[in-house]
Design an enzyme around this catalytic site. Structure first.
Site, mmCIF file in Angstrom:
data_model
loop_
_atom_site.group_PDB
_atom_site.id
_atom_site.type_symbol
_atom_site.label_atom_id
_atom_site.label_comp_id
_atom_site.label_asym_id
_atom_site.label_seq_id
_atom_site.Cartn_x
_atom_site.Cartn_y
_atom_site.Cartn_z
ATOM 1 N N ASP A 5 0.821 -1.313 0.095
ATOM 2 C CA ASP A 5 0.202 0.109 0.102
ATOM 3 C C ASP A 5 0.836 1.389 0.103
ATOM 4 O O ASP A 5 2.048 1.321 0.314
ATOM 5 C CB ASP A 5 -1.041 -0.034 1.188
ATOM 6 N N SER A 37 0.197 2.420 -8.156
ATOM 7 C CA SER A 37 1.295 2.767 -8.680
ATOM 8 C C SER A 37 2.209 1.429 -8.752
ATOM 9 O O SER A 37 1.606 0.551 -8.096
ATOM 10 C CB SER A 37 2.297 3.716 -7.686
ATOM 11 N N PHE A 61 3.718 -3.466 -6.672
ATOM 12 C CA PHE A 61 2.426 -3.090 -6.878
ATOM 13 C C PHE A 61 2.018 -2.258 -5.455
ATOM 14 O O PHE A 61 2.452 -2.560 -4.386
ATOM 15 C CB PHE A 61 1.331 -4.105 -6.560
ATOM 16 N N GLU A 62 1.652 -1.106 -5.593
ATOM 17 C CA GLU A 62 1.373 0.045 -4.694
ATOM 18 C C GLU A 62 0.041 0.396 -4.764
ATOM 19 O O GLU A 62 -0.516 1.114 -5.757
ATOM 20 C CB GLU A 62 2.358 0.997 -4.792
ATOM 21 N N ALA A 63 -0.905 0.009 -3.622
ATOM 22 C CA ALA A 63 -2.336 0.360 -3.659
ATOM 23 C C ALA A 63 -2.485 1.833 -2.997
ATOM 24 O O ALA A 63 -2.135 1.892 -1.873
ATOM 25 C CB ALA A 63 -3.265 -0.848 -3.078
#
Length: 385
Positions: free
Chosen positions: A161, A177, A241-243
């Site tokens: 995140d 992102s 992965f960036e939430a």
């Protein structure tokens, strides 16, 4: 079955909000379909189980881990949504069998169970596991490294995140992102990194219009202590992965949906249109730290003639097994290059914060009202959950 249109059917409703621990996922593990093999691959500092979910028998091996940072839970929810899709009665058996025959997945849904329980980024010894890839001082780091070596994946997905402070040059928030980490300080485009870039480009091309303009790219500065950089150095394509934040989605239930959709796209369960390339990857706008949770603009400060902006940032705290957002004064100034997820114009008014006219950095905020018209509220914590 159109997987994106049918999302509500496989959405994992047992996982809600920002606080996700082993206790939350264990009941779901018990009811996963028989093609999911559950095992314990190690233990945390405080001897909590580190769980592995393995499924599929295809030649393409993918390693996925989430909650390396214990308080980053959105991707964990998305992973279980994805598993829900594979196990849902309306999902075509042909689709499931093709997926299972193409891929073998090893998933570590909560790598840092102690941090998850305490709702902290670091583990129980206050070590950031994403800076421990080389030294491997922590048992959680050793587990991930051991699984990586034993499984020998063809692709790694490093799931995280990001804070609400991240946005794009366009003024939109960075809801998702990505990064294809560098494998050396020169940021060489190795074959592994090229593959990671092309996969990210494909995810960008296939993203829904709802979120496509809110996709960002992280800076690719090299740090060998980070897990993604280390695995990329080892020649395995690795994707970060960036939430992030979506409008009015502080519980990250909309963002989780789009992370789930990205997984469906990555595994080619949805259409895979477009011609992904490094150029498309590089065209994804880079993240900027240009957002605050709340901006109160054009405030008349005591003893000053100019109008200023008060920035409020939410601090997350664990209270009675729930995440409580505490608004805090984060900055005061012109803040001309900063956006707010909520922006309010004070129109030159002097303000009271918690019924006082003192305004200081770090001050907790219950409400901000017009000093001369107390019935006018510019911000109240009661408006947020």
């Amino acid at each position: 079955m159109d997987s994106k249109k049918q999302y509500a059917q496989f959405f994992e409703k047992q996982l809600l909000g920002r606080y996700i621990t082993l206790n939350h996922i264990k009941p779901i593990l018990d009811i996963l379909p028989s093609f999911c093999k559950i095992s314990v691959v190690g233990h945390s500092v405080l001897d909590k189980e580190i769980i592995s979910i393995q499924l599929g028998h295809g030649v393409k091996k993918v390693l996925i881990w989430s909650q390396m940072h214990g308080n980053e839970t959105t991707t964990t929810k998305a992973i279980f949504d994805f598993l829900g899709f594979l196990s849902h009665k309306t999902t075509s058996k042909e689709v499931v069998n093709k997926f299972l025959g193409t891929y073998t997945l090893t998933i570590l849904p909560i790598l840092n169970p102690d941090g998850a329980e305490a709702y902290t980024r670091n583990n129980a010894k206050d070590v950031d596991l994403n800076r421990d890839a080389q030294d491997q001082t922590e048992p959680e780091s050793v587990v991930l490294s051991s699984v990586f070596k034993a499984f020998s994946p063809d692709l790694c997905l490093n799931m995280h995140d990001q804070r609400t402070i991240y946005g794009l040059e366009s003024g939109l928030p960075a809801t998702i992102s990505y990064l294809a980490p560098s494998a050396d300080k020169d940021r060489t485009i190795t074959s592994a990194r090229k593959e990671a870039m092309e996969i990210i480009a494909s995810l960008f091309l296939n993203a829904s219009s709802e979120v496509k303009n809110q996709i960002g790219r992280y800076d690719d500065g090299f740090n060998k202590n980070c897990v993604g950089d280390t695995f990329q150095m080892a020649g395995v394509p690795t994707i970060l992965f960036e939430a992030g934040h979506y409008e009015n989605d502080y519980q990250r239930e909309i963002t989780r949906k789009h992370i789930c959709f990205a997984l469906l796209d990555l595994f080619k369960i949805n259409s895979n249109a477009g011609n992904p390339s490094i150029d498309i990857y590089n065209a994804i706008p880079e993240n900027k730290k240009n957002y605050k949770d709340v901006l109160i603009k054009n405030v008349k400060l005591p003893k000053e003639n100019s109008f200023q902006t008060i920035a409020v940032q939410f601090v997350e705290n664990l209270l009675d097994n729930k995440i409580v957002f505490t608004p805090t004064i984060d900055a005061i100034g012109s803040l001309t290059d900063v956006y707010g997820h909520l922006e309010v114009d004070a129109n030159g008014s002097e303000v009271l914060i918690n019924s006082h006219d003192k305004i200081t950095i770090g001050q907790k905020v219950l409400h901000i009202i017009d000093k001369n018209n107390p019935n006018t509220t510019f911000f109240s914590i009661d408006s947020f959950s």
